[in-house]
Scaffold this motif. Structure first.
Motif: not given
Lengths: 329, 330
Positions: B229-231, B240-241, B246-247, B252-253
């Motif tokens: 996962r990435v924050a 965004e996390l 997905t990122i 999205l941001h």
């Protein structure tokens, strides 16, 4: 074919240390065509910066020594040119943007003084004219309210802004060659994108040839027409950008491209890694300098050093092995 | 990665503010640098959480807050059931058996006057876990695990290259069998060909020992490669996390989008087709207070509401969190 604006032939730069002779640049040749961008890629210590510092007379001698070669610029050889002559070219017809905008500006002097110096010396501007020109230049590199900022000191600018000041300064005398030595390495990615965008825009306006020196293969991919890959003071591969990336011919280029984690990678796979370390340039291995780390190396690689030979239109590679066929070239 | 379990490490609204002082004799606080300004996330066993952002966004301060090297101004950091922010003295010291760190600069993070054996053995000595003979054996074993010759035991850091030094730092972090290893830009100082070696090593070690990583870097392609996962952080907050794929596929941001588009891809064919979002200006200073969204001053999709209200990090799709009014239905 257009005449190259800068032509380097068999340039050799050495440093004499107590441990032995460091062959930082070991006989490299290349041409820079007017109005184009040439990328020079390699890891730290491979000689990419020493190359341009050699022909601009920026290598301290001793310990450095230009052992041979020539650098032809507009019919004149820059190597061995008198210091006073070289000074008329440097900063005027050939300008450099250095990596670190924090240390390459003088912290004691206002930007105005640093920007007008070149114009007054090289172009004979009066201080007033030079100042007006400097304000216009700051405006062209996108610094807001340039007439006020020109009276600021370097520490009052952010990293990206300082690099813009460096670019404005380099462009002040409309050079025909702009050498960008890791221009974005010290910057954040969003600022890097701004600066690269700016360099491209300015090149299309001024028509200057750019020599872009970087270790980041991603940066050269979008910026250059031709690329030189250096390893341990030698050019190992020379090609136009698209064919270098689609068909790397030297095992080092091949491995370097495969070892990069890519943002657009679909599946997560293990990164290809190049074993070992680059040689220390004093104790070079016998034969090809890349042989201890090369996955393809065979008998001849350990005996004889390969020359940079032409293998296709505009493609040169220094390797005994044809990595696509998997046998000797 | 098992998400059904309770998190191993849990951060709730962590803030780290540094006072700005002025005055010669009598120091007065004239403001605060809000280095970390309300960060919350969970870390599960065996996963890698990537933390990305530009310099000054608070990635490293977050890491230091977890390690209690900077005590948080407010908020809670829980390692399973233990509240770390309240610990003092010996109980605090004991958590470093479970929590270790690898630093960015392999030149500055190893004591030049200590041998490799002393550096790697020091954590074991600090907790008096093994006698000197067994410690030597353990150090040799650790060096072998990270791919160094155990005979290097008596050498000093200056005899090694950057990549090898980073391996020494990794061996030191592994000495106590930690559960969480925080990697603060572990490959940023290394050359491309060495970088891949270290990333592969970190991945192999995780497979072997099953610990969790918090992987901090400014290079999104490295983070994407190694993380589950990435924050993404901006000005002390997570904007965004989401899971790593997905990122990249559906950021999205607007900041994440700009960040992704700014990263050059080493392929001219792909590069020529990409559209680059160029952000205007620089990151504003963390010493100011903004009434609305922190990113509003640079955002290409700014709306009126962004100047007035502050968006909250909320779940916009399962496992995908973002703090932006564009995706929060306002």
């Amino acid at each position: 074919m257009t005449e190259p604006i800068l032509s380097i032939k068999n340039l050799q730069t050495q440093f004499h240390t107590t441990d032995g002779v460091v062959r930082a640049v070991d006989g490299i040749s290349f041409d820079l065509d007017p109005g184009t961008t040439l990328g020079i890629v390699g890891e730290s210590g491979c000689g990419k910066s020493v190359t341009h510092m050699s022909f601009l007379g920026l290598i301290p001698q001793p310990p450095g020594k230009i052992a041979g070669g020539e650098a032809m610029f507009k019919g004149r050889n820059l190597i061995g040119m008198a210091k006073s002559e070289l000074r008329k070219i440097r900063g005027n017809e050939i300008a450099v943007i250095f990596q670190d905008p924090m240390t390459s500006l003088n912290p004691f002097l206002k930007i105005s003084r640093q920007m007008t110096e070149g114009l007054e010396i090289h172009k004979g501007f009066s201080h007033k004219d030079a100042l007006a020109k400097a304000v216009a230049l700051l405006d062209s590199v996108g610094i807001p309210s340039p007439d006020k900022r020109i009276n600021d000191y370097p520490h009052q600018f952010s990293g990206g802004m300082r690099q813009r000041v460096m670019i404005a300064m380099a462009l002040s005398c409309s050079p025909s060659i702009l050498i960008a030595d890791e221009p974005t390495t010290a910057l954040d990615v969003t600022i890097q994108a701004q600066i690269l965008d700016l360099l491209k825009k300015l090149q299309s306006e001024t028509g200057a040839a750019i020599m872009l020196i970087t270790h980041d293969l991603g940066v050269v991919a979008g910026m250059t027409e031709k690329i030189i890959v250096m390893y341990a003071g030698k050019i190992v591969e020379k090609a136009d950008t698209s064919s270098l990336f689609s068909r790397p011919l030297h095992p080092y280029t091949f491995a370097l491209l495969k070892s990069l984690p890519r943002l657009d990678a679909r599946e997560k796979e293990k990164l290809y890694s190049i074993a070992g370390l680059p040689p220390d340039l004093i104790h070079n291995p016998k034969g090809c300098k890349f042989n201890p780390r090369c996955a393809f190396a065979t008998g001849k690689c350990f005996e004889e050093e390969p020359e940079l030979v032409e293998v296709g239109p505009g493609r040169r590679v220094a390797c005994w092995i044809d990595i696509e066929k998997g046998g000797a070239r | 990665m098992n998400k059904n379990n309770s998190p191993l490490l849990s951060l709730k609204d962590v803030k780290v503010h540094f006072p700005i002082q002025a005055g010669l004799l009598i120091k007065k606080n004239i403001g605060y640098i809000r280095a970390v300004n309300g960060v919350s996330f969970d870390l599960f066993k065996g996963e890698t959480l990537g933390l990305v952002g530009e310099s000054g966004c608070g990635k490293s301060t977050t890491a230091k807050a977890i390690l209690q090297l900077n005590r948080p101004t407010s908020g809670s950091i829980k390692l399973e059931d233990t509240e770390l922010t309240k610990l003092r003295g010996e109980p605090l010291r004991q958590i470093y058996k479970r929590l270790q760190v690898i630093y960015q600069d392999p030149y500055a993070s190893l004591n030049p006057r200590m041998t490799v054996g002393q550096i790697v053995g020091e954590p074991i000595m600090c907790f008096k876990l093994l006698d000197s003979r067994a410690r030597r054996g353990r150090v040799e074993e650790l060096l072998e695990i990270v791919g160094l010759d155990p005979r290097f035991l008596n050498r000093y850091p200056h005899e090694f290259s950057g990549g090898q030094r980073q391996r020494i730092g990794i061996a030191r972090a592994l000495a106590l069998d930690p559960e969480i290893v925080i990697c603060d830009e572990p490959v940023s100082a290394l050359d491309v060909s060495i970088r891949a070696q270290i990333i592969n090593l970190l991945e192999e070690l995780q497979e072997k020992f099953g610990f969790s990583y918090i992987f901090i870097a400014h290079d999104l392609s490295v983070v994407k490669h190694i993380s589950n996962r990435v924050a993404v952080m901006y000005l002390g907050k997570i904007v965004e996390l989401a899971p790593a794929e997905t990122i990249y596929d559906t950021p999205l941001h607007p900041y994440t989008r700009a960040l992704l588009s700014a990263i050059p891809i080493p392929d001219p064919a792909v590069e020529s087709k990409r559209k680059r979002i160029i952000l205007k200006g620089d990151v504003p200073g963390p010493d100011k207070v903004y009434p609305g969204c922190d990113f509003a001053s640079r955002c290409p999709k700014k709306m009126d509401v962004c100047d007035r209200e502050t968006p909250q990090l909320s779940e916009v799709a399962p496992g995908h969190f973002a703090s932006c009014f564009l995706c929060n239905g306002k």
